[in-house]
Design a protein around this motif. Sequence first.
Motif, mmCIF file in Angstrom:
data_model
loop_
_atom_site.group_PDB
_atom_site.id
_atom_site.type_symbol
_atom_site.label_atom_id
_atom_site.label_comp_id
_atom_site.label_asym_id
_atom_site.label_seq_id
_atom_site.Cartn_x
_atom_site.Cartn_y
_atom_site.Cartn_z
ATOM 1 N N GLY A 190 41.710 -5.327 -14.186
ATOM 2 C CA GLY A 190 42.128 -3.846 -14.814
ATOM 3 C C GLY A 190 41.635 -2.892 -14.283
ATOM 4 N N THR A 191 40.696 -2.377 -14.848
ATOM 5 C CA THR A 191 39.800 -1.397 -13.651
ATOM 6 C C THR A 191 38.644 -1.557 -13.459
ATOM 7 O OG1 THR A 191 40.466 -0.013 -15.374
ATOM 8 C CG2 THR A 191 38.725 1.517 -13.704
ATOM 9 N N ILE A 192 38.673 -2.177 -12.175
ATOM 10 C CA ILE A 192 36.928 -2.289 -11.159
ATOM 11 C C ILE A 192 36.945 -0.718 -10.178
ATOM 12 C CG2 ILE A 192 36.201 -3.852 -9.235
ATOM 13 C CD1 ILE A 192 36.654 -5.337 -12.013
ATOM 14 N N TYR A 244 13.228 -4.393 -8.784
ATOM 15 C CA TYR A 244 13.293 -5.928 -7.624
ATOM 16 C C TYR A 244 14.520 -5.014 -7.216
ATOM 17 C CZ TYR A 244 15.463 -8.667 -10.734
ATOM 18 O OH TYR A 244 16.265 -9.767 -10.931
ATOM 19 N N TYR A 245 15.034 -4.539 -5.479
ATOM 20 C CA TYR A 245 15.991 -4.699 -4.704
ATOM 21 C C TYR A 245 17.109 -5.851 -4.707
ATOM 22 C CZ TYR A 245 12.916 -0.780 -2.490
ATOM 23 O OH TYR A 245 12.978 0.203 -2.709
ATOM 24 N N THR A 246 17.818 -5.318 -4.880
ATOM 25 C CA THR A 246 19.307 -6.121 -4.934
ATOM 26 C C THR A 246 20.553 -5.722 -3.952
ATOM 27 O OG1 THR A 246 19.986 -8.270 -6.168
ATOM 28 C CG2 THR A 246 20.428 -6.038 -6.979
ATOM 29 N N ASP A 247 21.650 -6.549 -3.569
ATOM 30 C CA ASP A 247 21.888 -6.508 -2.799
ATOM 31 C C ASP A 247 23.644 -5.888 -4.088
ATOM 32 O OD1 ASP A 247 22.577 -8.718 -3.945
ATOM 33 O OD2 ASP A 247 23.779 -9.864 -1.608
ATOM 34 N N ILE A 248 23.603 -6.653 -4.841
ATOM 35 C CA ILE A 248 24.607 -6.258 -6.046
ATOM 36 C C ILE A 248 24.246 -5.489 -7.732
ATOM 37 C CG2 ILE A 248 25.158 -8.152 -5.967
ATOM 38 C CD1 ILE A 248 28.695 -7.676 -5.747
ATOM 39 N N ILE A 249 24.847 -5.123 -8.577
ATOM 40 C CA ILE A 249 24.373 -5.442 -9.196
ATOM 41 C C ILE A 249 26.092 -5.645 -10.547
ATOM 42 C CG2 ILE A 249 23.889 -3.964 -12.067
ATOM 43 C CD1 ILE A 249 21.514 -3.416 -10.629
ATOM 44 N N THR A 250 26.396 -5.825 -11.259
ATOM 45 C CA THR A 250 27.796 -6.231 -11.850
ATOM 46 C C THR A 250 27.671 -5.991 -12.914
ATOM 47 O OG1 THR A 250 28.300 -7.695 -10.008
ATOM 48 C CG2 THR A 250 30.051 -7.575 -12.130
ATOM 49 N N PHE A 251 28.243 -4.430 -13.792
ATOM 50 C CA PHE A 251 28.369 -4.646 -14.899
ATOM 51 C C PHE A 251 30.107 -4.816 -15.522
ATOM 52 C CE2 PHE A 251 25.865 -1.379 -14.052
ATOM 53 C CZ PHE A 251 24.114 -2.251 -14.740
ATOM 54 N N ASP A 252 29.690 -5.840 -16.770
ATOM 55 C CA ASP A 252 31.200 -6.874 -16.990
ATOM 56 C C ASP A 252 31.522 -5.994 -17.939
ATOM 57 O OD1 ASP A 252 33.023 -8.353 -18.355
ATOM 58 O OD2 ASP A 252 31.638 -10.127 -17.317
ATOM 59 N N TYR A 253 32.881 -5.234 -18.005
ATOM 60 C CA TYR A 253 33.479 -4.609 -18.924
ATOM 61 C C TYR A 253 34.698 -5.422 -19.292
ATOM 62 C CZ TYR A 253 31.076 -1.163 -17.529
ATOM 63 O OH TYR A 253 29.436 -0.306 -16.637
ATOM 64 N N SER A 304 37.548 -5.966 -15.130
ATOM 65 C CA SER A 304 37.293 -4.266 -15.843
ATOM 66 C C SER A 304 35.593 -4.635 -14.787
ATOM 67 C CB SER A 304 37.833 -4.089 -16.571
ATOM 68 O OG SER A 304 38.640 -3.586 -16.210
ATOM 69 N N GLY A 305 35.349 -4.074 -14.205
ATOM 70 C CA GLY A 305 33.779 -4.013 -14.056
ATOM 71 C C GLY A 305 33.505 -3.150 -13.375
ATOM 72 N N ASP A 306 32.496 -1.785 -13.299
ATOM 73 C CA ASP A 306 31.615 -1.152 -12.046
ATOM 74 C C ASP A 306 30.471 -2.382 -11.257
ATOM 75 O OD1 ASP A 306 32.417 0.760 -13.453
ATOM 76 O OD2 ASP A 306 31.018 1.537 -14.528
ATOM 77 N N ILE A 307 30.706 -2.282 -10.044
ATOM 78 C CA ILE A 307 30.146 -3.358 -9.085
ATOM 79 C C ILE A 307 28.757 -2.571 -8.470
ATOM 80 C CG2 ILE A 307 29.875 -4.758 -7.085
ATOM 81 C CD1 ILE A 307 33.170 -5.416 -8.771
ATOM 82 N N PHE A 308 28.134 -2.778 -8.353
ATOM 83 C CA PHE A 308 27.431 -1.298 -6.963
ATOM 84 C C PHE A 308 26.904 -2.484 -6.315
ATOM 85 C CE2 PHE A 308 27.187 1.331 -10.995
ATOM 86 C CZ PHE A 308 26.948 1.969 -10.640
ATOM 87 N N ILE A 309 26.440 -1.910 -4.882
ATOM 88 C CA ILE A 309 26.274 -2.774 -3.940
ATOM 89 C C ILE A 309 25.383 -1.818 -2.988
ATOM 90 C CG2 ILE A 309 27.172 -3.614 -1.240
ATOM 91 C CD1 ILE A 309 30.282 -4.518 -3.595
ATOM 92 N N ILE A 323 33.202 -9.650 -8.238
ATOM 93 C CA ILE A 323 34.095 -10.282 -8.513
ATOM 94 C C ILE A 323 34.274 -11.508 -9.357
ATOM 95 C CG2 ILE A 323 36.810 -10.672 -8.319
ATOM 96 C CD1 ILE A 323 36.537 -7.469 -8.585
ATOM 97 N N LEU A 324 33.557 -12.833 -8.667
ATOM 98 C CA LEU A 324 33.804 -13.617 -8.983
ATOM 99 C C LEU A 324 33.049 -13.995 -10.295
ATOM 100 C CD1 LEU A 324 32.975 -16.012 -5.803
ATOM 101 C CD2 LEU A 324 34.499 -15.831 -7.432
ATOM 102 N N HIS A 325 31.576 -13.053 -10.026
ATOM 103 C CA HIS A 325 31.145 -12.190 -11.501
ATOM 104 C C HIS A 325 31.910 -12.598 -12.761
ATOM 105 C CE1 HIS A 325 26.253 -13.713 -11.016
ATOM 106 N NE2 HIS A 325 26.650 -12.999 -9.986
ATOM 107 N N LEU A 326 32.695 -11.141 -12.497
ATOM 108 C CA LEU A 326 33.345 -11.290 -13.730
ATOM 109 C C LEU A 326 34.709 -11.980 -14.228
ATOM 110 C CD1 LEU A 326 34.129 -7.671 -12.460
ATOM 111 C CD2 LEU A 326 32.783 -8.504 -13.993
ATOM 112 N N CYS A 327 35.013 -13.131 -13.154
ATOM 113 C CA CYS A 327 35.893 -14.167 -13.367
ATOM 114 C C CYS A 327 34.986 -15.530 -14.078
ATOM 115 C CB CYS A 327 36.398 -15.059 -11.691
ATOM 116 S SG CYS A 327 37.206 -14.216 -11.550
ATOM 117 N N GLY A 328 34.121 -15.201 -14.004
ATOM 118 C CA GLY A 328 33.097 -16.446 -14.881
ATOM 119 C C GLY A 328 31.254 -17.088 -14.745
ATOM 120 N N ILE A 329 31.482 -16.612 -13.038
ATOM 121 C CA ILE A 329 31.012 -17.608 -11.652
ATOM 122 C C ILE A 329 29.627 -16.866 -11.948
ATOM 123 C CG2 ILE A 329 30.671 -18.511 -9.702
ATOM 124 C CD1 ILE A 329 33.511 -18.664 -8.997
ATOM 125 N N ASN A 330 28.457 -17.683 -12.501
ATOM 126 C CA ASN A 330 27.434 -17.481 -12.399
ATOM 127 C C ASN A 330 26.617 -17.687 -11.390
ATOM 128 O OD1 ASN A 330 27.438 -16.462 -15.116
ATOM 129 N ND2 ASN A 330 27.397 -17.049 -15.830
#
Length: 144
Positions: free
Chosen positions: A35-37, A59-68, A75-80, A108-115
Amino acid sequence: MISYQSEDIGMPAISRAKITEWIKRVAASYEKKIGTIAYIFCSDEKILAINRQYLQHDYYTDIITFDYCTGSSLSGDIFISLDTVRSNAELFGQTYDRELHRVLVHGILHLCGINDKGPGEREIMEAAENKALSLLESGNVSNG
């Protein structure tokens, strides 16, 4: 549509067309469509601020994914954080490019439902990342 932007840090040298095609193929392998990534590349300080503001994590992390996502549309915002990607590449003995690709597909894998937080989930995520990386590295994705 997949967009690539940066906040408070330089844009990484990536082939947007190649990465976009790869991400679409990974999504399709999970019977999803793009959709819109929005990929937003940032510094450690920016991702820490996002982590504190939206997730109440300090804490610091490599990625934060906001799932829309809606239905099968991703669709989502993926901060890296490119700072953490660089330090993780060194820590794990990987090239910067490979670690960046791993993080790109991780969102993307998080958005696909993988935790990756619960028991046994990290191993499932790592296997999915490795499968996706092998698709990119095998040359089965054109340069667009």
